[in-house]
Design a protein around this motif. Structure first.
Motif, PDB file in Angstrom:
ATOM      1  N   LEU A 150       0.990   4.674  35.827  1.00  0.00           N
ATOM      2  CA  LEU A 150       0.962   4.470  34.377  1.00  0.00           C
ATOM      3  C   LEU A 150       2.370   4.487  33.780  1.00  0.00           C
ATOM      4  O   LEU A 150       3.168   5.389  34.053  1.00  0.00           O
ATOM      5  CB  LEU A 150       0.105   5.554  33.722  1.00  0.00           C
ATOM      6  CG  LEU A 150      -0.572   5.209  32.393  1.00  0.00           C
ATOM      7  CD1 LEU A 150      -1.507   4.024  32.555  1.00  0.00           C
ATOM      8  CD2 LEU A 150      -1.325   6.407  31.840  1.00  0.00           C
ATOM      9  N   LEU A 153       1.106   5.114  27.822  1.00  0.00           N
ATOM     10  CA  LEU A 153      -0.108   5.857  27.500  1.00  0.00           C
ATOM     11  C   LEU A 153      -0.153   6.108  26.003  1.00  0.00           C
ATOM     12  O   LEU A 153       0.742   6.749  25.446  1.00  0.00           O
ATOM     13  CB  LEU A 153      -0.144   7.193  28.248  1.00  0.00           C
ATOM     14  CG  LEU A 153      -1.315   8.126  27.896  1.00  0.00           C
ATOM     15  CD1 LEU A 153      -2.655   7.472  28.215  1.00  0.00           C
ATOM     16  CD2 LEU A 153      -1.176   9.460  28.625  1.00  0.00           C
ATOM     17  N   ILE A 168      -0.406  15.258  31.962  1.00  0.00           N
ATOM     18  CA  ILE A 168       0.244  13.988  31.626  1.00  0.00           C
ATOM     19  C   ILE A 168       1.663  13.969  32.168  1.00  0.00           C
ATOM     20  O   ILE A 168       2.184  12.919  32.561  1.00  0.00           O
ATOM     21  CB  ILE A 168       0.241  13.789  30.097  1.00  0.00           C
ATOM     22  CG1 ILE A 168      -1.165  13.409  29.614  1.00  0.00           C
ATOM     23  CG2 ILE A 168       1.257  12.738  29.658  1.00  0.00           C
ATOM     24  CD1 ILE A 168      -1.299  13.307  28.115  1.00  0.00           C
TER      25      ILE A 168
END
Length: 414
Positions: A150, A153, A168
């Motif tokens: 990722l 986000l 995260i």
């Protein structure tokens, strides 16, 4: 059209339900119907049944409604799914985890609700996850750390809650992180593991319930261009070396916290900082005088936006605005500033918004302000200006909006 591979109809004014002929285009790999006026509940359609080759599906900016059609989750080659800005609603099926090739997922600006489906975290190829402005609720699962590829986000403007989703910070490829505006929600201090995000270019943690002093950990993320920490409960002084390791920073927003003390002089020498918002705190220049820093004019030579509204600055506005002034926006509303408005502000030729309202500025109306040809908003209300209102440069005033009510004496126009 059985041999059609690419169909791009985006950004028109097409009005219809989902075009039926598409269901027979079995060779389609790319379909773009975005930014039209298509409507309807796609669950009732059988359009995706035979589109097994589809890799890119763009439906953004229409008025589709209902849940995401279950058949979409069977498009096993799909790499991009963009549903931004429709009227999709209800919870998202866990079957979204079947899209194992998905790299980009835009579900923002819809009406999805319920928890973020757990299987979304099985999309191991995902690089972009945009869930902004829906009604997702509940905590963010620790399984988010499984999205190891990722880069972007965005969970802003939902109703997530619980402790700060610290997992995260295991996403070491992240470049953009936005958790703004989950008001029920992320509480506590910024976790130490934020230092793992070495590639981060923008971070917005605004409008949460984060507490504590400003974390120097953020200042060690040397690639940052934008920092947003507004509307939290941060307290204490702004560290003098907060910007020391952020040479690429363009924007910093620390507004509406409980910060106190002075504005660090390092802001004056930062090479490319353009926007600074410190409004809604308890800032002074020092613990004694509370005067605005004399370097304000130097800041104006580099920055496009300075917002110091709703603080405790008092005394005169520095007279150090030079002919190199780059300001477009200057807001010092609701302080205790006094004296005359410095004429050197006339050097800020690109100024569009000037708000000095709710202070104690005195003297006659500064008619030289109307030499600022680009001025659009001028707010001087609730000060101590007096005497006649003379506008000798009427032709230069442009479309300036003057909010000067509630002054000490009514002004008359000559």
């Amino acid at each position: 059209m059985p041999f059609l591979r690419i169909l791009g109809l985006g950004s028109n004014n097409l009005v219809s339900k989902f075009p039926e002929f598409i269901s027979d285009s079995h060779s389609l790999t790319f379909l773009d119907l975005s930014f039209n006026k298509f409507t309807g509940d796609l669950v009732l359609e059988s359009i995706f049944t035979d589109l097994h080759n589809l890799e890119n599906l763009h439906l953004a900016g229409n008025s589709f409604e209902g849940p995401i059609p279950p058949r979409v989750f069977k498009l096993s080659n799909l790499k991009v799914l963009e549903l931004t800005g429709n009227n999709f609603s209800r919870s998202i099926s866990n079957d979204i985890g079947l899209l194992s090739e998905l790299e980009t997922l835009y579900l923002d600006f819809n009406f999805f609700d319920g928890p973020i489906p757990p299987n979304i975290f099985n999309l191991s190829q995902l690089k972009i996850l945009e869930l902004t402005e829906n009604n997702f609720s509940g905590p963010v699962s620790n399984d988010i750390s499984l999205l190891s590829e990722l880069e972007n986000l965005n969970l802003a403007l939902n109703s997530s809650d619980g402790p700060f989703p610290s997992k995260i910070f295991n996403l070491t490829k992240l470049r953009h992180l936005n958790l703004y505006g989950n008001k029920n929600l992320f509480k506590g201090s910024i976790p130490l593991d934020i230092r793992n995000l070495k590639l981060l270019e923008s971070i917005n943690l605004g409008s949460n319930q984060l507490v504590g002093p400003l974390s120097m950990l953020i200042s060690n993320l040397t690639n940052l261009k934008m920092v947003g920490l507004s509307d939290n409960r941060f307290f204490g002084k702004i560290p003098s070396d907060f910007l020391k390791n952020l040479p690429s920073l363009h924007v910093i927003d620390l507004s509406n916290n409980n910060l106190s003390g002075n504005i660090p002089r390092e802001y004056n020498v930062h090479p490319i900082l353009e926007y600074i918002n410190l409004s809604g705190n308890h800032l002074t220049d020092n613990g004694l005088s509370g005067a605005l820093p004399h370097c304000l004019g130097n800041l104006a030579d580099k920055m496009h936006c300075i917002d110091l509204a709703n603080n405790q600055f008092r005394g005169p506005i520095p007279t150090t605005f030079s002919e190199s002034c780059q300001l477009r926006y200057l807001n010092m509303y609701d302080n205790q500033l006094e004296g005359l408005l410095p004429r050197s502000l006339s050097n800020c030729k690109h100024l569009k918004i000037l708000d000095i309202g709710n202070n104690k500025m005195g003297g006659t109306f500064p008619s030289w302000l109307f030499t600022l040809r680009e001025l659009e908003v001028l707010v001087l209300q609730s000060n101590k200006l007096y005497g006649p209102l003379r506008i000798p440069y009427r032709e230069a005033a442009g479309d300036a909006l003057m909010a000067m009510q509630n002054m000490q004496k009514p002004l008359s126009t000559h």
